[in-house]
Motif scaffolding. Structure first.
Motif, PDB file in Angstrom:
ATOM      1  N   ALA A 284      63.993 -17.360  49.776  1.00 28.75           N
ATOM      2  CA  ALA A 284      64.840 -16.507  49.631  1.00 28.75           C
ATOM      3  C   ALA A 284      65.581 -17.396  48.086  1.00 28.75           C
ATOM      4  O   ALA A 284      65.566 -16.146  46.918  1.00 28.75           O
ATOM      5  N   ASP A 285      65.188 -18.218  47.662  1.00 28.27           N
ATOM      6  CA  ASP A 285      65.569 -19.192  46.310  1.00 28.27           C
ATOM      7  C   ASP A 285      64.400 -18.871  46.098  1.00 28.27           C
ATOM      8  O   ASP A 285      63.751 -18.608  44.498  1.00 28.27           O
ATOM      9  N   ALA A 286      62.917 -18.916  46.047  1.00 27.18           N
ATOM     10  CA  ALA A 286      61.863 -18.506  44.707  1.00 27.18           C
ATOM     11  C   ALA A 286      62.124 -17.208  44.899  1.00 27.18           C
ATOM     12  O   ALA A 286      61.460 -17.220  43.825  1.00 27.18           O
ATOM     13  N   GLU A 287      62.247 -16.721  45.650  1.00 27.85           N
ATOM     14  CA  GLU A 287      62.564 -14.873  45.178  1.00 27.85           C
ATOM     15  C   GLU A 287      63.734 -15.124  44.380  1.00 27.85           C
ATOM     16  O   GLU A 287      63.281 -14.186  43.203  1.00 27.85           O
ATOM     17  N   GLN A 288      64.714 -15.701  44.300  1.00 26.13           N
ATOM     18  CA  GLN A 288      65.569 -15.114  43.418  1.00 26.13           C
ATOM     19  C   GLN A 288      65.140 -15.633  42.094  1.00 26.13           C
ATOM     20  O   GLN A 288      64.937 -15.259  41.116  1.00 26.13           O
ATOM     21  N   VAL A 289      64.412 -16.769  42.281  1.00 27.34           N
ATOM     22  CA  VAL A 289      63.456 -17.667  40.667  1.00 27.34           C
ATOM     23  C   VAL A 289      62.757 -16.732  39.987  1.00 27.34           C
ATOM     24  O   VAL A 289      62.416 -16.239  38.562  1.00 27.34           O
ATOM     25  N   ALA A 290      62.046 -15.489  40.961  1.00 27.50           N
ATOM     26  CA  ALA A 290      60.648 -15.487  40.858  1.00 27.50           C
ATOM     27  C   ALA A 290      61.567 -13.726  39.717  1.00 27.50           C
ATOM     28  O   ALA A 290      60.890 -12.985  39.258  1.00 27.50           O
ATOM     29  N   ARG A 291      62.362 -13.097  40.465  1.00 26.40           N
ATOM     30  CA  ARG A 291      63.357 -12.122  40.091  1.00 26.40           C
ATOM     31  C   ARG A 291      63.833 -12.015  38.627  1.00 26.40           C
ATOM     32  O   ARG A 291      64.321 -11.280  38.159  1.00 26.40           O
ATOM     33  N   THR A 292      64.222 -13.936  37.987  1.00 29.44           N
ATOM     34  CA  THR A 292      65.276 -13.877  37.604  1.00 29.44           C
ATOM     35  C   THR A 292      63.780 -13.784  36.217  1.00 29.44           C
ATOM     36  O   THR A 292      64.763 -13.704  34.979  1.00 29.44           O
ATOM     37  N   VAL A 293      63.193 -14.494  36.994  1.00 27.60           N
ATOM     38  CA  VAL A 293      62.297 -14.454  35.227  1.00 27.60           C
ATOM     39  C   VAL A 293      61.320 -13.447  34.763  1.00 27.60           C
ATOM     40  O   VAL A 293      61.328 -12.733  34.129  1.00 27.60           O
ATOM     41  N   ALA A 294      61.543 -12.691  36.217  1.00 25.29           N
ATOM     42  CA  ALA A 294      60.289 -10.881  35.756  1.00 25.29           C
ATOM     43  C   ALA A 294      61.412 -10.381  36.043  1.00 25.29           C
ATOM     44  O   ALA A 294      61.332  -8.973  34.699  1.00 25.29           O
ATOM     45  N   HIS A 295      63.309  -9.863  35.427  1.00 24.43           N
ATOM     46  CA  HIS A 295      63.737  -9.407  34.855  1.00 24.43           C
ATOM     47  C   HIS A 295      64.014  -9.517  33.784  1.00 24.43           C
ATOM     48  O   HIS A 295      65.135  -9.023  33.247  1.00 24.43           O
ATOM     49  N   SER A 296      64.175 -11.067  32.797  1.00 24.02           N
ATOM     50  CA  SER A 296      63.955 -11.663  31.497  1.00 24.02           C
ATOM     51  C   SER A 296      63.502 -10.117  31.037  1.00 24.02           C
ATOM     52  O   SER A 296      62.816 -10.665  30.032  1.00 24.02           O
ATOM     53  N   GLN A 297      64.541 -10.105  29.762  1.00 23.34           N
ATOM     54  CA  GLN A 297      64.392  -9.127  28.883  1.00 23.34           C
ATOM     55  C   GLN A 297      64.026 -10.255  27.478  1.00 23.34           C
ATOM     56  O   GLN A 297      62.689  -9.925  26.859  1.00 23.34           O
TER      57      GLN A 297
END
Length: 395
Positions: A284-297
């Motif tokens: 879950a923590d890995a997903e949160q990090v990955a999605r934060t990077v993926a969504h970063s404009q």
């Protein structure tokens, strides 16, 4: 690429004029026999009328005979009139092709808030019914495209213990893609025989590994639907554990390829980032990090500009909300390590990295050094064309 549908499925299309004259914008797939149905839907609170109707079909029947898809009209946020219109399209098509309305699963995409143009529907349905007979997956896919640059379809064959079965997957989507159960519109067909319960389980697991791991712009649509029909026309069953596993692997392969195409065709996209996170305290923590990077404009625009600004990635990791030890984080970009022990490394490889960033597929590796958690996501870059396409979408 082979675009044939699996056995027992026929397709047809028509040009109704929902958005542009002369362009096919409504498609129909009919199974010769009742098919087991599996589906996952948007988690957006404003579920479009076709989503609500499709959910009812899945809950009440769990089977279907046809898929009715249109572009140019989302039929979302249209109230009781929108629901009534959706049911009327089912009734009209059912009457034209000899089915019951509840056997037809509706899918729609387009601008939110407009009621269906029922006069155009009534005029187009005879042509749609007459066109049935093709086994061309690409033609159906083109009928529900909107801003897509190319049709997205994948076909696969898999040998089960009883013989050969086929799968065909079709999808549309280029924007409003950050799914939380599905992604825009996607249909997968197979001529394998499989129980409703097993088919739904295969879908849920495969979507979690594929469509739920992509991001274009961080938006989730009102119409997101992924639908599967298994009609058993091959006469080959996936009842055994081994056969079920083989079929699920093929399904995941089809959905995975479609998911990649969706990101590759993100509105204005020029690159696909493959972001992998490991060493997190939990998945879950890995997903949160990955999605934060993926969504970063800021990350997306840097990748679009072929700018090796790895600091934007590190900054996104740091603001993800996951406890981070800066000294334990490692970052690789296009296979070149750029950050370790709280400081930059390999500064002398900047020119080589800049050259690698000219590629279409960009690898981003993030190690957190805190545990066994892993997650991966695919994300598009963000270009000038994305703004232009969405600013002019209704023009």
């Amino acid at each position: 690429m082979n675009t044939d549908l699996p056995r027992g499925f026929r397709a047809g299309t028509a040009a109704a004029g929902f958005k542009a004259p002369g362009r096919t914008d409504v498609g129909l797939i009919v199974s010769d026999r009742t098919a087991a149905m599996a589906a996952l839907f948007t988690t957006n609170a404003f579920k479009a009328a076709p989503v609500q109707v499709s959910q009812e079909i899945l809950a009440q029947y769990g089977t279907a005979r046809a898929v009715l898809a249109n572009s140019g009209q989302a039929n979302a946020c249209t109230g009781s009139e929108g629901l009534a219109n959706c049911r009327e399209t089912q009734r009209l098509v059912a009457e034209a092709v000899g089915l019951e309305p509840h056997e037809i699963v509706p899918l729609s995409t387009g601008v939110i808030g407009a009621q269906l143009k029922m006069d155009l529907w009534r005029a187009a349905i005879p042509e749609l019914a007459r066109s049935l007979g093709s086994d061309d997956a690409e033609a159906f896919t083109r009928a529900f495209m909107t801003t897509d640059a190319f049709p997205k379809f994948v076909t696969r064959q898999v040998h089960l213990s009883g013989g050969l079965v086929r799968l065909a997957g079709m999808a549309k989507g280029a924007g409003m893609i950050c799914p939380n159960m599905a992604t825009m519109l996607s249909v997968v067909l197979t001529d394998a025989a499989v129980s409703r319960e097993a088919w739904q389980g295969m879908f849920a697991r495969s979507v979690e590994k594929t469509f739920n791991r992509v991001s274009v712009d961080g938006d989730t649509s009102t119409n997101d639907t992924v639908l599967g029909l298994a009609n058993g026309a091959s006469g080959v069953s996936a009842a055994s554990e081994q056969d079920a596993r083989l079929l699920e692997d093929a399904l995941a392969e089809v959905l995975g390829r479609l998911a990649y195409m969706l990101v590759k065709d993100g509105e204005g996209a020029t690159k696909v980032m493959h972001i992998s996170v490991c060493g997190a305290a939990s998945d879950a923590d890995a997903e949160q990090v990955a999605r934060t990077v993926a969504h970063s404009q800021l990350v997306k625009t840097a990748i679009y500009g072929q700018d090796a600004n790895w600091g934007r990635i590190v900054a996104a990791v740091g603001r993800s909300g996951v406890p981070i030890d800066p000294q334990a984080v490692r970052l690789t970009l296009c296979g070149i390590e750029r950050f370790r022990d709280g400081q930059p490394v390999n500064d002398d490889m900047e020119e080589q990295l800049a050259e690698l960033l000219k590629g279409k597929d960009i690898e981003v590796g993030i190690e957190l050094g805190d545990g066994p958690g892993v997650y991966a996501v695919h994300a598009s870059d963000l270009s000038h064309d994305y703004v232009s396409l969405n600013a002019d979408y209704r023009s």
